[in-house]
Design a protein around this motif. Structure first.
Motif, PDB file in Angstrom:
ATOM      1  N   LEU A   1       0.820  -1.210   0.000  1.00  0.00           N
ATOM      2  CA  LEU A   1       0.000   0.000   0.000  1.00  0.00           C
ATOM      3  C   LEU A   1       0.854   1.260   0.000  1.00  0.00           C
ATOM      4  O   LEU A   1       0.525   2.250  -0.655  1.00  0.00           O
ATOM      5  CB  LEU A   1      -0.930   0.000   1.218  1.00  0.00           C
ATOM      6  CG  LEU A   1      -2.107  -0.966   1.177  1.00  0.00           C
ATOM      7  CD1 LEU A   1      -2.870  -0.920   2.489  1.00  0.00           C
ATOM      8  CD2 LEU A   1      -3.031  -0.651   0.004  1.00  0.00           C
ATOM      9  N   LEU A   2       1.951   1.220   0.728  1.00  0.00           N
ATOM     10  CA  LEU A   2       2.849   2.379   0.746  1.00  0.00           C
ATOM     11  C   LEU A   2       3.502   2.562  -0.614  1.00  0.00           C
ATOM     12  O   LEU A   2       3.596   3.685  -1.127  1.00  0.00           O
ATOM     13  CB  LEU A   2       3.920   2.194   1.829  1.00  0.00           C
ATOM     14  CG  LEU A   2       4.939   3.330   1.971  1.00  0.00           C
ATOM     15  CD1 LEU A   2       4.238   4.618   2.394  1.00  0.00           C
ATOM     16  CD2 LEU A   2       6.029   2.959   2.980  1.00  0.00           C
ATOM     17  N   THR A   3       3.952   1.453  -1.203  1.00  0.00           N
ATOM     18  CA  THR A   3       4.558   1.516  -2.538  1.00  0.00           C
ATOM     19  C   THR A   3       3.575   2.050  -3.556  1.00  0.00           C
ATOM     20  O   THR A   3       3.900   2.929  -4.365  1.00  0.00           O
ATOM     21  CB  THR A   3       5.028   0.110  -2.963  1.00  0.00           C
ATOM     22  OG1 THR A   3       5.984  -0.376  -2.022  1.00  0.00           O
ATOM     23  CG2 THR A   3       5.656   0.150  -4.344  1.00  0.00           C
ATOM     24  N   THR A   4       2.351   1.527  -3.514  1.00  0.00           N
ATOM     25  CA  THR A   4       1.317   1.987  -4.443  1.00  0.00           C
ATOM     26  C   THR A   4       1.006   3.461  -4.240  1.00  0.00           C
ATOM     27  O   THR A   4       0.894   4.228  -5.208  1.00  0.00           O
ATOM     28  CB  THR A   4       0.028   1.168  -4.250  1.00  0.00           C
ATOM     29  OG1 THR A   4       0.314  -0.218  -4.423  1.00  0.00           O
ATOM     30  CG2 THR A   4      -1.034   1.578  -5.251  1.00  0.00           C
ATOM     31  N   GLY A   5       0.858   3.869  -2.979  1.00  0.00           N
ATOM     32  CA  GLY A   5       0.487   5.248  -2.682  1.00  0.00           C
ATOM     33  C   GLY A   5       1.521   6.254  -3.144  1.00  0.00           C
ATOM     34  O   GLY A   5       1.194   7.238  -3.820  1.00  0.00           O
ATOM     35  N   ILE A   6       2.779   6.019  -2.793  1.00  0.00           N
ATOM     36  CA  ILE A   6       3.838   6.961  -3.168  1.00  0.00           C
ATOM     37  C   ILE A   6       4.034   6.977  -4.681  1.00  0.00           C
ATOM     38  O   ILE A   6       4.165   8.043  -5.302  1.00  0.00           O
ATOM     39  CB  ILE A   6       5.145   6.604  -2.452  1.00  0.00           C
ATOM     40  CG1 ILE A   6       4.980   6.799  -0.931  1.00  0.00           C
ATOM     41  CG2 ILE A   6       6.300   7.462  -2.969  1.00  0.00           C
ATOM     42  CD1 ILE A   6       6.192   6.380  -0.131  1.00  0.00           C
TER      43      ILE A   6
ATOM     44  N   LEU B   1     -10.696   4.237  -8.749  1.00  0.00           N
ATOM     45  CA  LEU B   1     -10.866   2.943  -8.088  1.00  0.00           C
ATOM     46  C   LEU B   1     -10.163   1.834  -8.856  1.00  0.00           C
ATOM     47  O   LEU B   1      -9.545   0.941  -8.257  1.00  0.00           O
ATOM     48  CB  LEU B   1     -12.353   2.621  -7.938  1.00  0.00           C
ATOM     49  CG  LEU B   1     -13.119   3.437  -6.890  1.00  0.00           C
ATOM     50  CD1 LEU B   1     -14.611   3.136  -6.977  1.00  0.00           C
ATOM     51  CD2 LEU B   1     -12.588   3.141  -5.489  1.00  0.00           C
ATOM     52  N   ALA B   2     -10.252   1.880 -10.181  1.00  0.00           N
ATOM     53  CA  ALA B   2      -9.583   0.866 -10.992  1.00  0.00           C
ATOM     54  C   ALA B   2      -8.067   0.975 -10.854  1.00  0.00           C
ATOM     55  O   ALA B   2      -7.367  -0.040 -10.725  1.00  0.00           O
ATOM     56  CB  ALA B   2      -9.996   1.015 -12.457  1.00  0.00           C
ATOM     57  N   MET B   3      -7.558   2.198 -10.872  1.00  0.00           N
ATOM     58  CA  MET B   3      -6.122   2.400 -10.754  1.00  0.00           C
ATOM     59  C   MET B   3      -5.616   1.922  -9.390  1.00  0.00           C
ATOM     60  O   MET B   3      -4.572   1.270  -9.288  1.00  0.00           O
ATOM     61  CB  MET B   3      -5.797   3.883 -10.948  1.00  0.00           C
ATOM     62  CG  MET B   3      -4.342   4.179 -11.272  1.00  0.00           C
ATOM     63  SD  MET B   3      -3.873   3.681 -12.947  1.00  0.00           S
ATOM     64  CE  MET B   3      -4.729   4.922 -13.925  1.00  0.00           C
ATOM     65  N   PHE B   4      -6.374   2.228  -8.342  1.00  0.00           N
ATOM     66  CA  PHE B   4      -5.998   1.801  -6.998  1.00  0.00           C
ATOM     67  C   PHE B   4      -6.070   0.278  -6.862  1.00  0.00           C
ATOM     68  O   PHE B   4      -5.134  -0.371  -6.385  1.00  0.00           O
ATOM     69  CB  PHE B   4      -6.913   2.450  -5.966  1.00  0.00           C
ATOM     70  CG  PHE B   4      -6.767   1.878  -4.584  1.00  0.00           C
ATOM     71  CD1 PHE B   4      -5.695   2.208  -3.782  1.00  0.00           C
ATOM     72  CD2 PHE B   4      -7.711   0.982  -4.094  1.00  0.00           C
ATOM     73  CE1 PHE B   4      -5.555   1.675  -2.504  1.00  0.00           C
ATOM     74  CE2 PHE B   4      -7.588   0.439  -2.828  1.00  0.00           C
ATOM     75  CZ  PHE B   4      -6.507   0.785  -2.028  1.00  0.00           C
TER      76      PHE B   4
ATOM     77  N   ALA C   1      -2.650  -1.982  -6.361  1.00  0.00           N
ATOM     78  CA  ALA C   1      -2.543  -2.528  -5.007  1.00  0.00           C
ATOM     79  C   ALA C   1      -2.557  -4.050  -5.029  1.00  0.00           C
ATOM     80  O   ALA C   1      -1.726  -4.711  -4.390  1.00  0.00           O
ATOM     81  CB  ALA C   1      -3.665  -1.988  -4.132  1.00  0.00           C
ATOM     82  N   LEU C   2      -3.502  -4.631  -5.774  1.00  0.00           N
ATOM     83  CA  LEU C   2      -3.588  -6.094  -5.832  1.00  0.00           C
ATOM     84  C   LEU C   2      -2.391  -6.704  -6.554  1.00  0.00           C
ATOM     85  O   LEU C   2      -1.889  -7.765  -6.158  1.00  0.00           O
ATOM     86  CB  LEU C   2      -4.887  -6.507  -6.525  1.00  0.00           C
ATOM     87  CG  LEU C   2      -6.177  -6.200  -5.762  1.00  0.00           C
ATOM     88  CD1 LEU C   2      -7.393  -6.586  -6.591  1.00  0.00           C
ATOM     89  CD2 LEU C   2      -6.196  -6.921  -4.422  1.00  0.00           C
TER      90      LEU C   2
ATOM     91  N   ALA D   1      -3.445 -11.933  -8.103  1.00  0.00           N
ATOM     92  CA  ALA D   1      -2.864 -11.575  -9.399  1.00  0.00           C
ATOM     93  C   ALA D   1      -3.924 -11.628 -10.496  1.00  0.00           C
ATOM     94  O   ALA D   1      -3.981 -10.756 -11.375  1.00  0.00           O
ATOM     95  CB  ALA D   1      -1.703 -12.506  -9.729  1.00  0.00           C
ATOM     96  N   LEU D   2      -4.774 -12.645 -10.460  1.00  0.00           N
ATOM     97  CA  LEU D   2      -5.848 -12.749 -11.440  1.00  0.00           C
ATOM     98  C   LEU D   2      -6.864 -11.622 -11.271  1.00  0.00           C
ATOM     99  O   LEU D   2      -7.385 -11.094 -12.255  1.00  0.00           O
ATOM    100  CB  LEU D   2      -6.542 -14.103 -11.303  1.00  0.00           C
ATOM    101  CG  LEU D   2      -5.777 -15.305 -11.863  1.00  0.00           C
ATOM    102  CD1 LEU D   2      -6.511 -16.595 -11.533  1.00  0.00           C
ATOM    103  CD2 LEU D   2      -5.588 -15.178 -13.366  1.00  0.00           C
ATOM    104  N   MET D   3      -7.128 -11.246 -10.033  1.00  0.00           N
ATOM    105  CA  MET D   3      -8.053 -10.139  -9.780  1.00  0.00           C
ATOM    106  C   MET D   3      -7.500  -8.838 -10.347  1.00  0.00           C
ATOM    107  O   MET D   3      -8.242  -8.030 -10.928  1.00  0.00           O
ATOM    108  CB  MET D   3      -8.301 -10.004  -8.284  1.00  0.00           C
ATOM    109  CG  MET D   3      -9.125 -11.130  -7.683  1.00  0.00           C
ATOM    110  SD  MET D   3      -9.196 -11.049  -5.873  1.00  0.00           S
ATOM    111  CE  MET D   3      -9.984  -9.449  -5.625  1.00  0.00           C
TER     112      MET D   3
END
Length: 328
Positions: free
Chosen positions: A58-63, A91-94, A98-99, A172-174
């Protein structure tokens, strides 16, 4: 994310006249160069995330996403934005990033990376449902079988039957499904300015950072251990986070946008087929495996599946005058 998919959608929906042989102009050559640079940058995303897997996804994604969104923020067309479109895009980008990052940390990175790259096949399944004038053909079914075979070949020697592995691979599939849906959805609304992607990234990055802080404050809810117990990033990890913001989660989006506007979309889309092989190779080498036979075969089958399924249809499509979208 991946912008690779939207390029393929544009490619499949071009008028036949634009698919004739041509000589590249200087402008098209520059656009192709920018597209290649973007794809090379995207192929380093997985290995970059794996190299800082000690940090919370989440931190990696956020920054990464927040930094990438800030790059294009001055050009966001605020007055023409639609609230629903911004919400779906953010929402799609997040969700996708993240997943995807979670899967790289909770499952075998090479296997998770290959499963993630099944998103082009999912685009083929979603397109007939979401877009007018798009029909599923035998080649799409063949491509789907090849993609499934690729996953089986890749996963068999690398993944043991463990709860943690299965969960990571499911994630990963999600992530692949989310990116496929987003790509087809974006193809339905060509009137949305590309600069709006900057806002998607920024909002997704902020949302990821909020989730990171919330899980840090509420460790009992942190089932996947995504909160702050990882500690603050080191100087080396900050450098990699900066690269993610400037490169795979930032600059590459804008390089790709310029390429798609100034170049030949269907030719640019073809070179995207090299990304799964390059990305998987980088991860394998980083983990000290070299290029395993199963990984090479799986990557080749995925690439073959995308190539077969992504070939332009021989049927001549019809288009609306306003949007250029196929009219069913």
């Amino acid at each position: 994310m991946s912008p690779e998919a939207s390029g393929q959608l544009v490619a499949d929906r071009l008028p036949e006249a634009t698919k004739a042989p041509f000589s590249l102009t200087r402008q098209a050559q520059i656009a192709m160069t920018m597209a290649i640079c973007a794809l090379l940058i995207w192929s380093t995303l997985a290995v970059s995330v794996v190299s800082i897997s000690q940090l919370s996804p989440l931190l990696t994604t956020g920054i990464g996403l927040a930094g990438g969104g800030l790059i294009g923020l001055p050009w966001v067309p605020w007055r023409s934005l639609r609230l629903l479109s911004v919400a779906v895009g953010a929402l799609a980008m997040f969700g996708y990033h993240a997943l995807y990052f979670v899967s790289l940390r909770t499952a075998d990175p090479v296997a998770a990376n290959l499963l993630h790259y099944l998103w082009p096949l999912l685009i083929m399944l979603f397109s007939p449902i979401m877009l007018k004038g798009v029909r599923i053909e035998v080649r799409h079914i063949v491509a789907g079988i090849l993609g499934f075979a690729a996953a089986c070949v890749c996963l068999a020697p690398t993944v043991s039957i463990q709860g943690s592995q299965i969960g990571g691979l499911s994630v990963a599939l999600m992530s692949a499904a989310i990116w496929a849906y987003y790509s087809v959805w974006s193809g339905k609304f060509p009137e949305i300015p590309t600069a709006a992607v900057s806002l998607y990234c920024l909002l997704a990055g902020i949302g990821s950072l909020v989730a990171y802080l919330a899980l840090s404050a509420l460790p009992d809810l942190d089932v996947w251990q995504l909160g702050g117990k990882f500690g603050a990033p080191t100087s080396g990890q900050w450098l990699m986070l900066g690269y993610l913001a400037i490169g795979p989660l930032g600059g590459a989006f804008y390089l790709w946008d310029h390429a798609m506007k100034k170049g030949i979309p269907h030719q640019i889309a073809l070179i995207a087929y090299a990304v799964p092989i390059a990305s998987t190779t980088f991860v394998s080498v980083f983990l000290g495996r070299g290029l395993e036979i199963a990984t090479a075969l799986g990557a080749a089958l995925v690439t073959l599946a995308v190539a077969i399924g992504g070939r332009p249809s021989r049927a001549k499509p019809s288009y609306t005058a306003e949007t250029g979208i196929q009219d069913g």
